[in-house]
Design an enzyme around this catalytic site. Structure first.
Site, PDB file in Angstrom:
ATOM      1  N   GLN A  76       0.844  -1.200   0.000  1.00 59.24           N
ATOM      2  CA  GLN A  76       0.000   0.000   0.000  1.00 59.24           C
ATOM      3  C   GLN A  76       0.883   1.255   0.000  1.00 59.24           C
ATOM      4  OE1 GLN A  76      -3.323   0.870  -0.050  1.00 59.24           O
ATOM      5  NE2 GLN A  76      -3.922  -1.219  -0.541  1.00 59.24           N
ATOM      6  N   SER A  77       1.954   1.214  -0.767  1.00 58.17           N
ATOM      7  CA  SER A  77       2.974   2.260  -0.735  1.00 58.17           C
ATOM      8  C   SER A  77       2.479   3.613  -1.248  1.00 58.17           C
ATOM      9  CB  SER A  77       4.175   1.816  -1.575  1.00 58.17           C
ATOM     10  OG  SER A  77       5.079   2.873  -1.756  1.00 58.17           O
TER      11      SER A  77
END
Length: 357
Positions: A76-77
């Site tokens: 979920q960068s």
């Protein structure tokens, strides 16, 4: 520290505001005055601290004639979202290497940043295991150069090298100038930030030292133990200081890097009660959204440090909001029934236990 020496793209045509958090200050007893630097309002898709770092990283890539960017981050960068957005702005192809730091945490149809990777049109998304991303980035870059003749530029995770950290050298100067120009703002005593891949924390520490600022930078680790994170941040901050100033003899004193690690909880991206309380408090007292992975845990640290009297009474404490709200919608639910008035944070208890060990 003459940052105009370095090539830079400009993705935010304004200065992000510094705002008082009066209601949160009162909620926590009123012993200190809390303020927030709204880097969640930076440019590119959804904003966040990586935008500042990418201004320098992308300028370096363009200077070197890149046509393809490869970067990496967690599943979920925020960094991957913003790098992809910058590539759209610059008409470059973008490949993302996502690292499962928690086994089984990648889901192709997940919401949050993962949905935005697909909506924004990443050329390719590759998922690897814990610790495998940097090597995979280099392998893919070599393959593309050899097989397709591409000019590939690799941006490290979080854009956290001395080039990306220049973004937060610039931010430190911006903060100093805001305090000078806006007579409604007091002198700040502390600056609290999330400390993850390190470019933000390192850039701030390096620049505040170079600028001879009295503001003490405190990093709240979101992943690593204090000793590991302190050594990492100091090495990067010292390298950034030399790079930004052009003075290879200038050393950053070790005491300029402060890391608190009591708020990580069971691991990276895994929830804590302190994080949930912080997210809820910021939302209900200030109308500000935090993310569970970085700003939520950094805010849990801020709240616990206030409650434990880490800051001297009357101190002015600036919290850097590094963004990340899109991931909030993936990591739900936050327990909205969690009591916040006078609540005792589990993080505070964890901290007390750690101190007694």
């Amino acid at each position: 520290m003459e940052l105009s020496r370095f090539p830079r793209r400009k993705y935010t045509p304004y200065v992000t505001p510094i705002e008082p958090m009066n209601r949160l200050s009162q909620e926590l007893g009123g012993s200190v005055n809390l303020f927030i630097k709204r880097d969640d309002q930076l440019g590119l898709t959804g904003g966040g601290n990586k935008t500042r770092k990418l201004e320098f990283a992308m300028a370096d890539a363009l200077l070197k004639g890149a046509d393809t960017i490869i970067t990496c981050g967690a599943v979920q960068s925020n960094h991957c979202r913003l790098t992809l957005s910058a590539c759209i702005q610059e008409n470059l192809k973008c490949i993302l290497v996502l690292e499962e730091r928690v086994p089984g945490s990648y889901h192709k149809d997940a919401s949050g940043n993962n949905y935005l990777f697909q909506l924004l049109g990443a050329e390719q998304i590759v998922v690897v295991g814990l610790g495998e991303a940097p090597q995979k980035v280099q392998e893919m870059a070599a393959e593309l150069r050899e097989a397709q003749g591409r000019n590939v530029y690799c941006v490290p995770g979080g854009a956290s090298n001395e080039i990306g950290a220049l973004g937060y050298c610039a931010c430190a100067a911006e903060i100093q100038n805001q305090i000078f120009e806006d007579t409604s703002l007091p002198r700040m005593d502390y600056l609290v930030t999330a400390s993850g891949s390190g470019g933000t924390h390192a850039g701030l520490a390096a620049a505040m030292y170079a600028l001879r600022s009295s503001i003490k930078v405190v990093g709240i680790s979101t992943r690593h133990p204090e000793d590991v994170q302190t050594a990492h941040i100091h090495a990067l901050a010292d390298k950034t200081l030399k790079f930004a100033t052009g003075d290879g003899t200038l050393d950053l004193p070790t005491e300029k890097v402060v890391v608190k690690d009591a708020y990580v909880g069971p691991g990276y991206s895994l929830p804590t009660e302190g994080m949930q309380e912080a997210v809820t408090l910021f939302a209900r007292k200030e109308g500000i959204l935090l993310d569970p992975v970085y700003t939520g845990k950094a805010a849990a640290g801020l709240i616990d440090l206030v409650r434990s009297n880490y800051f001297e009474p009357g101190s002015n404490v600036l919290f850097l909001h590094t963004g990340g709200a899109p991931s909030l919608y993936h990591y739900m639910p936050i327990d909205t029934n969690l009591p916040v008035a006078g609540a005792t944070s589990k993080v505070a208890n964890d901290s007390d236990e750690k101190k007694s060990d």
